[in-house]
Design a protein around this motif. Structure first.
Motif, short mmCIF file in Angstrom:
data_model
loop_
_atom_site.label_atom_id
_atom_site.label_comp_id
_atom_site.label_asym_id
_atom_site.label_seq_id
_atom_site.Cartn_x
_atom_site.Cartn_y
_atom_site.Cartn_z
N THR A 170 0.90 -1.24 0.04
CA THR A 170 -0.08 0.11 -0.09
C THR A 170 0.75 1.16 0.16
OG1 THR A 170 -1.72 -1.13 1.11
CG2 THR A 170 -1.83 0.99 0.99
N ASN A 171 0.98 1.84 -1.07
CA ASN A 171 2.01 2.90 -1.22
C ASN A 171 1.81 4.31 -0.77
OD1 ASN A 171 4.27 1.38 -2.77
ND2 ASN A 171 2.35 0.72 -3.76
N THR A 172 0.57 4.40 -0.05
CA THR A 172 0.31 5.58 0.68
C THR A 172 0.27 5.39 2.03
OG1 THR A 172 -2.16 5.54 0.19
CG2 THR A 172 -0.89 6.74 -1.44
N TYR A 173 0.61 4.34 2.62
CA TYR A 173 0.47 3.90 4.07
C TYR A 173 1.72 4.25 4.65
CZ TYR A 173 -0.85 1.04 8.10
OH TYR A 173 -1.19 0.58 9.16
N ALA A 174 1.82 5.74 4.72
CA ALA A 174 3.04 6.06 5.54
C ALA A 174 2.95 7.60 5.58
CB ALA A 174 4.51 6.10 4.47
N PRO A 175 4.03 8.41 6.44
CA PRO A 175 3.88 9.84 6.58
C PRO A 175 3.99 10.18 5.18
CG PRO A 175 5.30 8.77 8.18
CD PRO A 175 4.95 7.61 7.27
N VAL A 176 3.10 11.56 5.27
CA VAL A 176 3.44 12.40 4.15
C VAL A 176 4.93 12.89 3.57
CG1 VAL A 176 2.58 14.73 3.07
CG2 VAL A 176 0.84 13.20 4.24
N GLU A 177 5.54 13.07 4.65
CA GLU A 177 6.85 13.47 4.34
C GLU A 177 7.83 12.48 3.68
OE1 GLU A 177 5.48 13.59 7.52
OE2 GLU A 177 4.63 15.63 7.24
N ARG A 178 7.57 11.20 4.11
CA ARG A 178 8.29 10.01 3.40
C ARG A 178 7.86 9.88 2.07
NH1 ARG A 178 7.54 4.00 4.82
NH2 ARG A 178 8.75 3.25 3.03
N MET A 179 6.40 9.95 2.03
CA MET A 179 6.04 9.61 0.57
C MET A 179 6.44 10.69 -0.38
SD MET A 179 2.01 8.66 0.91
CE MET A 179 1.70 9.46 2.29
N GLU A 180 6.27 11.81 0.17
CA GLU A 180 6.77 13.03 -0.92
C GLU A 180 8.45 13.02 -1.16
OE1 GLU A 180 5.67 17.04 0.40
OE2 GLU A 180 6.44 17.87 -1.63
N THR A 181 9.01 12.68 -0.58
CA THR A 181 10.60 12.54 -0.59
C THR A 181 10.84 11.24 -1.87
OG1 THR A 181 11.14 13.12 1.60
CG2 THR A 181 12.87 11.98 0.23
N MET A 182 9.93 10.28 -1.39
CA MET A 182 10.31 9.11 -2.31
C MET A 182 9.52 9.26 -3.60
SD MET A 182 9.30 5.28 -1.44
CE MET A 182 10.22 5.34 -0.11
N PHE A 183 8.39 10.04 -3.79
CA PHE A 183 7.82 10.15 -5.03
C PHE A 183 8.55 11.06 -5.83
CE2 PHE A 183 3.45 8.86 -2.96
CZ PHE A 183 3.85 7.69 -2.82
N ARG A 184 8.82 12.31 -5.38
CA ARG A 184 9.71 13.30 -6.05
C ARG A 184 11.21 12.68 -6.47
NH1 ARG A 184 7.69 17.82 -6.11
NH2 ARG A 184 6.14 18.91 -4.80
N ALA A 185 11.71 11.74 -5.77
CA ALA A 185 13.05 11.24 -6.26
C ALA A 185 12.62 10.37 -7.44
CB ALA A 185 13.63 10.31 -5.09
N ALA A 186 11.53 9.74 -7.47
CA ALA A 186 11.11 8.95 -8.49
C ALA A 186 10.62 9.36 -9.75
CB ALA A 186 9.83 7.82 -7.99
N MET A 187 10.00 10.59 -9.64
CA MET A 187 9.44 11.59 -10.93
C MET A 187 10.50 12.54 -11.21
SD MET A 187 6.66 13.74 -8.81
CE MET A 187 6.03 14.72 -10.08
N GLU A 188 11.81 12.74 -10.57
CA GLU A 188 12.45 13.65 -10.98
C GLU A 188 13.42 13.59 -12.44
OE1 GLU A 188 15.69 14.51 -7.99
OE2 GLU A 188 17.06 15.25 -9.48
N PRO A 189 13.69 12.11 -12.72
CA PRO A 189 14.46 12.13 -14.02
C PRO A 189 13.57 12.57 -15.20
CG PRO A 189 14.55 10.23 -12.72
CD PRO A 189 13.80 10.89 -11.84
N GLU A 190 14.66 13.05 -16.15
CA GLU A 190 13.45 13.80 -17.36
C GLU A 190 12.84 12.59 -18.07
OE1 GLU A 190 14.65 13.39 -20.76
OE2 GLU A 190 12.86 14.48 -21.32
N ASP A 191 13.24 11.26 -18.14
CA ASP A 191 12.55 10.37 -18.91
C ASP A 191 11.56 9.64 -18.08
OD1 ASP A 191 14.41 9.02 -17.26
OD2 ASP A 191 15.51 7.77 -18.77
N ILE A 192 11.29 10.15 -17.02
CA ILE A 192 10.16 9.41 -16.11
C ILE A 192 8.83 10.63 -16.44
CG2 ILE A 192 9.14 9.07 -13.60
CD1 ILE A 192 11.34 7.33 -14.43
N VAL A 193 7.90 10.32 -17.05
CA VAL A 193 6.84 11.16 -17.46
C VAL A 193 6.06 11.12 -16.26
CG1 VAL A 193 7.00 10.80 -19.76
CG2 VAL A 193 5.40 9.35 -18.47
#
Ligand code: SF4
Length: 297
Positions: free
Chosen positions: A85-108
Motif C-alpha cells: 500500500t504505497n500511501t500507507y506512510a507519513p506524507v513527508e516520507r511519501m513526498e521524498t520518495m515520489f519526488r525522487a522517482a519523478m525527477e528524471p527527465e525520462d520519467i513522465v
C-alpha cells in the motif's frame, strides 16, 4: 475503449513503459492495524512480484530501466509504486520518495497503487500537488464491490470507502485506475459483472482486470487445497471479461486484461502460465466482439 498503450501514446507522444518499484511499504491488514495476514489472495510480495529488487528508488529505477532497455530501446517511463500500500506512510516520507522517482527527465509520471482507505486528505493533497508537475495515476485495489466477498478475503474495508475515494481523487484532478479480480471464491458471473458496472458508474478513468490465481504463499492456497472453490477456465474468464468490458464507456482506459502470477509458486490455474496463448486467445475474443483492439496493450 482504449488500451493503456494507446492512451499513453496519445498523451505522451511515445511508447511508455512502467517501471515497477517497491517503496518498502506494508498494508494495514498485514501489520495488525486492521488485520493480519493481508488479503487472502495476496502473495508475500504484496502483489508486487515484478517490482525491481534494489535499495533506494534511484537504484531500483536504474535496474528496471536496464531490464526494459534490454528488450526494447526508446520510449519513456512511468515510475510504478506497485508493492503493498504505497500511501500507507507519513506524507513527508511519501513526498521524498515520489519526488525522487519523478525527477528524471525520462520519467513522465507516477502510478501509485494503494487502498482507498489509505487516502486521507493530506495524502490526496500531496498527490494533487505532484500531479501539477507530472502525470499521476492512483491505482485502487478494489477487486470486488461485494462486501461479503471482501470480508471473506480479509480486505478490511467496505466498498463505500472506495466510492468516496474515487470521488475525492477525481475532485482533486487525479486519475483513477481500479483493479478488479475475476474468479474470487463464491462470486457468480453476474456478481463480477456487477462489480464492473458499479466501478464504471463511479467514474474510474481506467481499469485493470486480474484473473484470480492461487500462489503457494497466499492464504488462499489453504482454501484451494481444501477444495472450497475452483479457478476459472480460460474460456469462462474470456466471456466474463468481455461482459465486464461492456459495462465501461468508450473513454475508459483498459490497463490490463489479465494478471500474471509469478511462475514460481503458482498453484492454479496452470493454464495462466502460457501467457502468449492466453493473450492471443483473449485478444482474438475481445476484438471479435468489437470491444478492444489489443494491439500494443
Ligand atoms: S492485495 Fe493489496 S491491500 Fe491486500 S494485502 Fe496485498 S498489497 Fe495489501
Amino acid at each position: 475503449m482504449r488500451t493503456a498503450n494507446q492512451y499513453y501514446r496519445q498523451r505522451f507522444g511515445c511508447k511508455v513503459y512502467k517501471l515497477s518499484l517497491d517503496g518498502g511499504f506494508t498494508c494495514p491488514n498485514r501489520d495488525g492495524r486492521l488485520g493480519i495476514g493481508g488479503c487472502r489472495f495476496c502473495s508475500g510480495a504484496g502483489s508486487g512480484e515484478f517490482a525491481s529488487a534494489g535499495k533506494g528508488v534511484a537504484d531500483q529505477l536504474a535496474r528496471a530501466k536496464k531490464w526494459v532497455e534490454k528488450k526494447c530501446a526508446g520510449g519513456k517511463y512511468i515510475a510504478y509504486f506497485q508493492s503493498f500500500t504505497n500511501t500507507y506512510a507519513p506524507v513527508e516520507r511519501m513526498e521524498t520518495m515520489f519526488r525522487a522517482a519523478m525527477e528524471p527527465e525520462d520519467i513522465v509520471g507516477l502510478a501509485i497503487a494503494t487502498r482507498p482507505d489509505c487516502l486521507p486528505e493530506e495524502t490526496v493533497a500531496l498527490l494533487a500537488r505532484l500531479a501539477r508537475e507530472k502525470y499521476v495515476s492512483v491505482e485502487l485495489g478494489l477487486q470486488t464491490v461485494h462486501n461479503d466477498t471482501a470480508r471473506a478475503m480479509n480486505r478490511c474495508y467496505d466498498t463505500d470507502v472506495y466510492f468516496d475515494a474515487v470521488r475525492r481523487l477525481r475532485n482533486a484532478g487525479l486519475e483513477v485506475v481500479t483493479h478488479l479480480i475475476l474468479g474470487l471464491p463464491g462470486e457468480s458471473r453476474e456478481a463480477m459483472v456487477e462489480s464492473a458496472r458499479q466501478v464504471a458508474a463511479a467514474g474510474t478513468d481506467g481499469v485493470k482486470f486480474h484473473l484470480l490465481h492461487v500462489m503457494a504463499d497466499a492464504p488462499l492456497a489453504e482454501d484451494y487445497a481444501a477444495g472450497t472453490f475452483r479457478c476459472l477456465e480460460l474460456e469462462e474468464y474470456g466471456e466474463i471479461l468481455a461482459e465486464c468490458l461492456r459495462q465501461f464507456p468508450d473513454t475508459a482506459v483498459v490497463h490490463r486484461i489479465t494478471g500474471d502470477g509469478a511462475r514460481r509458486g503458482l498453484i492454479a490455474p496452470m493454464w495462466s502460465l502460457d501467457k502468449k496463448r492466453v493473450l492471443n486467445y483473449l485478444n482474438d475474443l475481445l476484438s471479435g466482439y468489437g470491444l478492444l483492439d489489443q494491439r500494443g496493450l
